[in-house]
Design a protein around this motif. Structure first.
Motif, PDB file in Angstrom:
ATOM      1  N   GLY A 140       7.984  -2.072  -4.762  1.00  0.00           N
ATOM      2  CA  GLY A 140       7.668  -1.136  -3.697  1.00  0.00           C
ATOM      3  C   GLY A 140       6.222  -1.227  -3.292  1.00  0.00           C
ATOM      4  N   ASP A 141       5.859  -0.381  -2.322  1.00  0.00           N
ATOM      5  CA  ASP A 141       4.514  -0.327  -1.771  1.00  0.00           C
ATOM      6  C   ASP A 141       3.658   0.556  -2.669  1.00  0.00           C
ATOM      7  OD1 ASP A 141       2.289   0.684  -0.123  1.00  0.00           O
ATOM      8  OD2 ASP A 141       3.310  -0.307   1.531  1.00  0.00           O
ATOM      9  N   ALA A 142       2.575  -0.013  -3.191  1.00  0.00           N
ATOM     10  CA  ALA A 142       1.752   0.729  -4.158  1.00  0.00           C
ATOM     11  C   ALA A 142       1.164   2.002  -3.576  1.00  0.00           C
ATOM     12  CB  ALA A 142       0.629  -0.163  -4.686  1.00  0.00           C
ATOM     13  N   THR A 143       0.978   2.056  -2.253  1.00  0.00           N
ATOM     14  CA  THR A 143       0.402   3.287  -1.678  1.00  0.00           C
ATOM     15  C   THR A 143       1.404   4.440  -1.684  1.00  0.00           C
ATOM     16  OG1 THR A 143       0.998   2.761   0.628  1.00  0.00           O
ATOM     17  CG2 THR A 143      -1.129   1.943  -0.161  1.00  0.00           C
ATOM     18  N   ILE A 144       2.672   4.120  -1.883  1.00  0.00           N
ATOM     19  CA  ILE A 144       3.687   5.169  -2.076  1.00  0.00           C
ATOM     20  C   ILE A 144       3.941   5.372  -3.568  1.00  0.00           C
ATOM     21  CG2 ILE A 144       6.094   5.863  -1.657  1.00  0.00           C
ATOM     22  CD1 ILE A 144       6.095   4.082   0.838  1.00  0.00           C
ATOM     23  N   ILE A 145       4.172   4.272  -4.264  1.00  0.00           N
ATOM     24  CA  ILE A 145       4.650   4.349  -5.651  1.00  0.00           C
ATOM     25  C   ILE A 145       3.576   4.871  -6.613  1.00  0.00           C
ATOM     26  CG2 ILE A 145       5.608   2.989  -7.559  1.00  0.00           C
ATOM     27  CD1 ILE A 145       7.452   3.221  -5.064  1.00  0.00           C
ATOM     28  N   PHE A 146       2.336   4.392  -6.450  1.00  0.00           N
ATOM     29  CA  PHE A 146       1.322   4.759  -7.431  1.00  0.00           C
ATOM     30  C   PHE A 146       0.957   6.242  -7.369  1.00  0.00           C
ATOM     31  CE2 PHE A 146      -3.043   4.383  -9.387  1.00  0.00           C
ATOM     32  CZ  PHE A 146      -2.591   4.074 -10.656  1.00  0.00           C
ATOM     33  N   PRO A 147       0.780   6.845  -6.182  1.00  0.00           N
ATOM     34  CA  PRO A 147       0.504   8.291  -6.158  1.00  0.00           C
ATOM     35  C   PRO A 147       1.604   9.111  -6.839  1.00  0.00           C
ATOM     36  CG  PRO A 147      -0.035   7.331  -4.037  1.00  0.00           C
ATOM     37  CD  PRO A 147       0.640   6.247  -4.838  1.00  0.00           C
ATOM     38  N   ILE A 148       2.859   8.737  -6.621  1.00  0.00           N
ATOM     39  CA  ILE A 148       3.945   9.466  -7.288  1.00  0.00           C
ATOM     40  C   ILE A 148       3.834   9.309  -8.803  1.00  0.00           C
ATOM     41  CG2 ILE A 148       6.460   9.652  -7.549  1.00  0.00           C
ATOM     42  CD1 ILE A 148       6.712   8.330  -4.800  1.00  0.00           C
ATOM     43  N   MET A 149       3.609   8.061  -9.220  1.00  0.00           N
ATOM     44  CA  MET A 149       3.540   7.765 -10.651  1.00  0.00           C
ATOM     45  C   MET A 149       2.400   8.539 -11.317  1.00  0.00           C
ATOM     46  SD  MET A 149       3.133   3.945 -12.269  1.00  0.00           S
ATOM     47  CE  MET A 149       4.195   3.202 -11.046  1.00  0.00           C
ATOM     48  N   VAL A 150       1.252   8.572 -10.660  1.00  0.00           N
ATOM     49  CA  VAL A 150       0.090   9.255 -11.238  1.00  0.00           C
ATOM     50  C   VAL A 150       0.309  10.766 -11.230  1.00  0.00           C
ATOM     51  CG1 VAL A 150      -2.379   9.712 -10.975  1.00  0.00           C
ATOM     52  CG2 VAL A 150      -1.489   7.392 -10.659  1.00  0.00           C
ATOM     53  N   ALA A 151       0.815  11.293 -10.111  1.00  0.00           N
ATOM     54  CA  ALA A 151       1.062  12.742 -10.053  1.00  0.00           C
ATOM     55  C   ALA A 151       2.088  13.140 -11.116  1.00  0.00           C
ATOM     56  CB  ALA A 151       1.549  13.139  -8.662  1.00  0.00           C
TER      57      ALA A 151
END
Lengths: 303, 303, 303, 303
Positions: free
Chosen positions: B282-293
């Motif tokens: 997936g696109d890190a600008t979507i996936i990473f914020p979710i993962m970190v939150a």
């Protein structure tokens, strides 16, 4: 498209050109542009190679292009240099192995998709490269990365080698990320107890001269990464390349340079306004051999 | 999956875990693994960032992770360092511009997918970085890339900056391909008439020590490229990482490292046998914020 | 983007909107558009679902959207109908199975990426569906596909079922390729010795009426295939949809409809000039739950 | 790989076979398997075509394969049937048009990636197909989709047409989703005031017979969608196909059938244990012409 018996590659690519749309259209336009820039004496051809294309079967194609004077400047990764040297030292790449990755590790096999390397080949690599580093460092303590790669090419005795052939033909190879590879690791270990220094930014001056002494520049980009960026960005100060071909499977939506459309390069002055740009979406181990075979046939017919 | 009103991110990610399959399952497992490796005091977290993730909106997330002690070592590209500094100097990234790339060039706008930079911000960048380089080079003539990045971080005055925060918190940033960027270009031009040398392989020793002094290592890899390779390969001599998460849109069939499945790393001893490995496509600008939150919420609840 | 502890999904999506670029920007704009079209009383929401999204965990999300009146018309594949019924009959989907595909076949497990089905569940499905077909065919010998799906929904007793809920709520489900599925296969075998006929083109009139009686139409498209085409093409005679959201991992270069950019639909009058169109490139099992959770929270806050 | 001047396509594909890895290896194995299944008299070749491959330039290749007896059964979409007929009626596909999609719509141009259709061609299509429907419906009121497609083929007078050639050669074409296309739309409008009924599930019996009367079946799958599913699933009751080749750009992680690895089909008994399966990741308009040219050359040399 019309398939006849015993078609030449060029005949097939020309059929793709008659269709002119989707991948087939791109395939034809890229082949035609490659033939054009090779034939144009005013255009220097910059070839950029990222991804496992040397172990992936393109070693001889690239070596022959350099040997035949079709490439003027090359950019690649430390990994491709490593694999070229590994083969020059008698190593090889393997296929048809089906164990899982943990078992492969126990057996000393490193996997890249469906191709495999053997640790015993890397042991030979380590031994040979250390000897070569000794000899090089006895002559010179300070080299740019390009000079170091040329010195490596002059140290191996394998006509099939890209490094050997590039050194013989005076084709410079730039590898700004070279240190991040097995070759880089050996170099690092060597420098732990030997005086020898690679200058990270030292190549920029030479490369810049190459760009300015070329009337026109065309970049042929296989894969993305640092080699792609360097091949394009080195043309920045002169207003960008005059033509570019790229073969990639990466997509553009994430903004990564590897998947970026060539058109973006125009906004950065890495490609000139009006430059000819063709992207083929596909696997370089399929697309590039077709493109080279087609372009060579075009050239031989136009002579 | 069950969507309720006003769900927290973690509640949503836990719903994805209940489904457990396809992307949703991967999203949950990656989030859980991130929370686990952050919470495990014996595990050092190596964060690798490639692609335009600083201009793409992840600057504050990464800065906060460093500031809060969630990241121990960082790897990135020269471009992300450039964009962090450009913002520290008052520059920005722009959107909603719809001219074609040739017109953008005339207007001094550089395009990365749907985000844009202004040449006037790069002019400020150039002026500021040259001053900083002067000051740094007055103190030191010879730095490794990591030392140079720390010196940059100590030279800017912006609490939002990743470089500033990493320098303050003692989090090393490695950027083996740094030279291939606007920052690298300025450095090169500076060294044309100033004595100053960056040591390309100098960081390996320090990084190797970091690896050996960590009981366990987990790499969190956004995008591929040199940062991914360096983050994994630096663990080679110790038998590989203990855990890894990667977020990528590249595919594995071409053999490029950027799209390679993490399992391959096991064959090279870059990931240990039995290590926990999760890839989210997936696109890190979507996936990473979710993962970190999600991971932060997991951690705050487990305290 | 700023990650705080215990963020709601909407707070995170709004952070993505502040960044506004790359995937994060698309994620926000899609969520906002979904909330807008749901809230607009003049807009009918057409939901299209292709790919294994019912076994992939979206069954309850879709069922709840139908139950809460957020969806007006649905399009899907025979496979998703089959999986919804299989669960209504007590079957399930499984994960964590690691045999190879030949062994899975021996064990009666069918694989879809990392999710699995059991042949014993399909045996129950076969038994139950045959009984239902008997009952339906005793009443009616001739049904359109939509009428048949409604009759199926009225024949199952499972509040969690999409078919059940859609039938209760009067939401029509169109599945133009229904015959090509396990459900279709059972139907075919039933008709071998029973008089019962499905009218392949019979739904077009009804669907066309639905389109014309809606002031505006918004399509929400997960995956591609026949459902995507039908959802868009049914709006052709009225000049196209007023808004569309699509979530897909397919790419556009090959020209396949599944990966086609929504903008193409404008040229065909399947989307109106000036219609709002947002594509998110990603896995629907990750993207859609975020979008729905975010949109529901937007709506509940705007009440 | 070794590129020589004026290579035949087969010589190039054999070079790819010598490399044997990554895309090149797949390209060779697919070509070899295609030649093998064509040459094996006991194997029926099922060709499945999804995506805009008729307008995309493959019309003549497919027509010639049918005419030369290389294909036994074909599966496709309503769209490809529509485009074949549109060309039989004198229409064409266009390229090199660069207006935006809203302007294209005003000009009556429909866009598929970089290929274009004209509304005036569709007007001719509408007129012609209505006449043909009148004639067909005067003879028969009830046809299966396959019978209808054969009747269409018998109604056009164009040796270049796939439908015409398939009808002449007795090669059945199955298109389970035919109704969802311009052809389907015309059929629907015709049936509004004419008595004529297409039987949606009527082909299954005939197709099942085809499968059972073939000693072995090989499917050649271009793109995914309904045609791929139908081509494989029709072999379910006999334990699956004996060989399969697929060319696709879709990825497998989302679980959609279009991107599913062929190995999955083994778990569902759609491919036999031990069946030969080759996937080439790429654009079918590039890959398929190479594969067919290479396979034809292999066959002509083995005669």
């Amino acid at each position: 498209m019309d398939i006849k018996d015993n078609m030449s590659v060029l005949e097939l690519v020309e059929q793709m050109g008659k269709s002119g749309v989707l991948g087939a259209g791109r395939m034809y336009r890229a082949t035609k542009l490659l033939a054009d820039v090779i034939q144009d004496e005013d255009t220097a051809v910059f070839l950029s190679i990222a991804g496992p294309l040397v172990p992936g079967g393109l070693r001889k194609i690239v070596r022959d292009m350099i040997n035949d004077g079709l490439v003027d400047v090359m950019f690649t990764s430390g990994a491709n240099l490593t694999h070229d040297l590994l083969m020059a030292f008698g190593g090889d790449h393997y296929r048809g192995i089906h164990d899982n990755d943990e078992k492969l590790c126990e057996q000393g096999m490193g996997r890249i998709a469906d191709l495999y390397t053997k640790s015993e080949d890397f042991e030979v690599f380590e031994k040979e490269i250390t000897e070569i580093l000794s000899k090089i460092s006895q002559k010179e303590k300070n080299l740019t990365i390009r000079e170091f790669i040329t010195a490596l090419g002059n140290s191996v005795d394998d006509e099939s080698s890209i490094l050997y052939t590039a050194a013989k033909k005076g084709v410079p190879i730039y590898a700004p990320g070279m240190i991040d590879s097995m070759l880089g690791l050996q170099l690092f270990m060597f420098t732990q107890d030997h005086e020898f220094c690679l200058d990270a930014s030292g190549d920029m001056h030479e490369l810049s001269d190459k760009v300015f002494e070329s009337k026109k520049v065309a970049t042929v980009i296989l894969g993305g990464g640092l080699p792609k960026h360097y091949a394009l960005a080195s043309n920045l100060l002169k207003g960008g390349v005059d033509a570019a071909i790229q073969v990639t499977m990466d997509r553009g939506e994430t903004g990564s340079l590897s998947g970026a459309p060539l058109e973006e390069a125009k906004s950065w002055a890495k490609a000139k306004a009006g430059s000819k740009l063709v992207t083929v979406v596909g696997d370089a181990t399929i697309i590039f051999p077709i493109m080279v075979a087609g372009a060579r046939e075009m050239i031989s017919k136009s002579d």
